[in-house]
Write a protein that holds these residues in place. Structure first.
Motif, PDB file in Angstrom:
ATOM      1  N   LEU A 293      76.013  19.172  11.282  1.00 42.19           N
ATOM      2  CA  LEU A 293      76.139  18.223  12.386  1.00 42.19           C
ATOM      3  C   LEU A 293      76.701  18.889  13.632  1.00 42.19           C
ATOM      4  O   LEU A 293      76.274  18.601  14.751  1.00 42.19           O
ATOM      5  N   LEU A 294      77.662  19.793  13.449  1.00 43.04           N
ATOM      6  CA  LEU A 294      78.217  20.517  14.598  1.00 43.04           C
ATOM      7  C   LEU A 294      77.160  21.389  15.259  1.00 43.04           C
ATOM      8  O   LEU A 294      77.081  21.469  16.493  1.00 43.04           O
ATOM      9  N   ASN A 295      76.318  22.036  14.460  1.00 41.66           N
ATOM     10  CA  ASN A 295      75.248  22.872  15.016  1.00 41.66           C
ATOM     11  C   ASN A 295      74.188  22.042  15.732  1.00 41.66           C
ATOM     12  O   ASN A 295      73.473  22.554  16.593  1.00 41.66           O
ATOM     13  N   ILE A 296      74.077  20.757  15.383  1.00 42.69           N
ATOM     14  CA  ILE A 296      73.130  19.880  16.071  1.00 42.69           C
ATOM     15  C   ILE A 296      73.734  19.329  17.359  1.00 42.69           C
ATOM     16  O   ILE A 296      73.075  19.275  18.408  1.00 42.69           O
ATOM     17  N   PRO A 307      76.488  14.012  27.451  1.00 45.44           N
ATOM     18  CA  PRO A 307      77.586  14.323  28.380  1.00 45.44           C
ATOM     19  C   PRO A 307      78.947  13.848  27.847  1.00 45.44           C
ATOM     20  O   PRO A 307      79.392  12.727  28.119  1.00 45.44           O
ATOM     21  N   VAL A 308      79.599  14.684  27.080  1.00 44.43           N
ATOM     22  CA  VAL A 308      80.929  14.373  26.560  1.00 44.43           C
ATOM     23  C   VAL A 308      81.815  15.587  26.767  1.00 44.43           C
ATOM     24  O   VAL A 308      81.347  16.706  27.016  1.00 44.43           O
ATOM     25  N   SER A 309      83.107  15.367  26.668  1.00 46.86           N
ATOM     26  CA  SER A 309      84.059  16.460  26.830  1.00 46.86           C
ATOM     27  C   SER A 309      84.042  17.357  25.595  1.00 46.86           C
ATOM     28  O   SER A 309      83.560  16.975  24.522  1.00 46.86           O
ATOM     29  N   SER A 310      84.617  18.550  25.741  1.00 48.31           N
ATOM     30  CA  SER A 310      84.645  19.502  24.623  1.00 48.31           C
ATOM     31  C   SER A 310      85.518  19.000  23.483  1.00 48.31           C
ATOM     32  O   SER A 310      85.221  19.238  22.308  1.00 48.31           O
ATOM     33  N   SER A 311      86.605  18.287  23.825  1.00 46.86           N
ATOM     34  CA  SER A 311      87.474  17.758  22.765  1.00 46.86           C
ATOM     35  C   SER A 311      86.777  16.667  21.967  1.00 46.86           C
ATOM     36  O   SER A 311      86.897  16.603  20.740  1.00 46.86           O
ATOM     37  N   LEU A 312      86.016  15.822  22.659  1.00 44.92           N
ATOM     38  CA  LEU A 312      85.270  14.777  21.950  1.00 44.92           C
ATOM     39  C   LEU A 312      84.131  15.382  21.139  1.00 44.92           C
ATOM     40  O   LEU A 312      83.809  14.905  20.046  1.00 44.92           O
ATOM     41  N   MET A 313      83.537  16.469  21.638  1.00 46.46           N
ATOM     42  CA  MET A 313      82.448  17.108  20.922  1.00 46.46           C
ATOM     43  C   MET A 313      82.904  17.610  19.554  1.00 46.46           C
ATOM     44  O   MET A 313      82.155  17.572  18.575  1.00 46.46           O
ATOM     45  N   ALA A 314      84.157  18.067  19.471  1.00 48.51           N
ATOM     46  CA  ALA A 314      84.670  18.560  18.198  1.00 48.51           C
ATOM     47  C   ALA A 314      84.828  17.439  17.179  1.00 48.51           C
ATOM     48  O   ALA A 314      84.828  17.696  15.972  1.00 48.51           O
TER      49      ALA A 314
END
Length: 357
Positions: A293-296, A307-314
């Motif tokens: 899921l992270l790779n997707i 369009p999300v922040s890097s912290s939310l992406m994690a």
């Protein structure tokens, strides 16, 4: 169609008791085994050590817990502590010069002995009360490992695994460690596939379904509950030792915390309670789904599609992963193994519309 019951005639007890009566099932098992045995030939060391090796080891741990939870019906929320006992025991014994094979056996026996001490609570309590007893084991073992420096060296210490040999062959390469893990998971899988065909396995199932009814028909509840904890803890202890030597290569107290126990329970439930193939599917899902899921998600964020922040992406992969687990429990409570079984039964009668009962 190759996937058919036609031509399979149960005229002998030997054929009726086969693990895989369908030729297609036997071919599938053979192909999977060949692919697993040849994995070092077509996989890089990175994929072998990052994906295949941990999947095999955690599948073995899930199978060990499946024996206790799925076959015997005894809850256990401290299995990470069982694996920790096996890991630290094997490291200290090999550092003292004990052969690796004997260290593995000793790790399993010591884990089984300590597991039986806390599993004895199953003789008096069940359900949530048994969960509390196994939680006590988890926290007590964690406290001992952290505070007794002779075991771990301290709360933040790292204990390195020494160089060892298995069956007179050094396990200093990724391929060698992979084959050790593969050998162990094959042994545990064959044990689990055959256990319900034995009197021991049938007694455990009777205890799981209704323990006092099993006692009425002559099953020794005291004996078989302790044997369930002993056998499961033995398998878990050896798996913890293999995890330390073949994957981690160095252990810390945080690697066997309460979170690991919860993940193991999740692997059993998501895969399918009491299912052998479900242990592999559940371990693969819990281990690999967040990575996939992270790779997707990461390329979608980098390209601007998400369009999300890097912290939310994690956290997005973990949110999707949690939603998938809830979805499995809602729509297919019997786990991934049941989904596989439904697909298999569909092809048994395809293209006809009728289904098996």
């Amino acid at each position: 169609m190759f996937y058919r019951l036609s031509g399979v005639h149960h005229t002998r007890y030997a054929s009726a008791r086969q693990l895989w009566p369908l030729p297609a099932d036997r071919w599938q098992v053979a192909v999977v085994f060949v692919l697993a045995a040849a994995a070092p030939l077509y996989m890089s060391d990175l994929y072998l050590s990052s994906y295949m090796l941990p999947w095999l080891v955690w599948s073995a741990a899930t199978l060990a817990l499946t024996l206790l939870m799925g076959v015997a019906g005894q809850l256990h929320f401290g299995f990470g502590a069982v694996m920790a006992i096996g890991a630290y025991t094997s490291i200290h014994l090999t550092q003292a010069g004990v052969p690796f094979e004997i260290a593995l056996l000793a790790a399993g026996l010591i884990s089984a002995f300590i597991g039986c001490l806390f599993g004895a609570a199953a003789l008096r309590v069940k359900g949530l009360y048994l969960v509390m007893a196994t939680l006590a084991m988890q926290f007590l073992v964690d406290w001992v490992i952290i505070n007794v420096k002779a075991i771990s060296g301290g709360a933040v210490a790292t204990l390195q695994t020494p160089a060892v040999e298995f069956l007179w062959l050094p396990i200093d390469t990724v391929a060698a460690r992979y084959y050790v893990a593969l050998l162990w998971v094959v042994i545990v899988t064959l044990w689990m596939l055959n256990i319900k065909r034995t009197s021991f396995g049938r007694a455990l199932v009777a205890v799981r379904d209704k323990d006092f009814a099993a006692a009425v028909i002559g099953v020794n509840i005291f004996k078989y509950k302790l044997l369930a904890f002993f056998t499961s803890s033995f398998l878990g202890g050896v798996t913890g030792a293999i995890l330390a030597f073949c994957f981690y290569r160095a252990v810390t107290p945080q690697q066997f915390s309460f979170d690991i126990s919860i993940q193991l329970v999740a692997m059993v439930l998501v895969g399918g309670l009491g299912s052998v193939i479900g242990a592999f599917l559940g371990a693969g899902f819990v281990l690999l789904a967040p990575i996939v899921l992270l790779n997707i998600v990461a390329p979608l964020v980098e390209s601007g599609w998400l369009p999300v922040s890097s912290s939310l992406m994690a956290h997005i992969p973990l949110m999707i992963y949690g939603a998938m687990i809830i979805g499995f429990l809602l729509f297919e409570p019997l786990g991934l193994a049941k989904i596989y079984d439904n697909a298999r039964k569909y092809f048994l009668v395809w293209p006809f519309r009728h289904t098996q009962s």
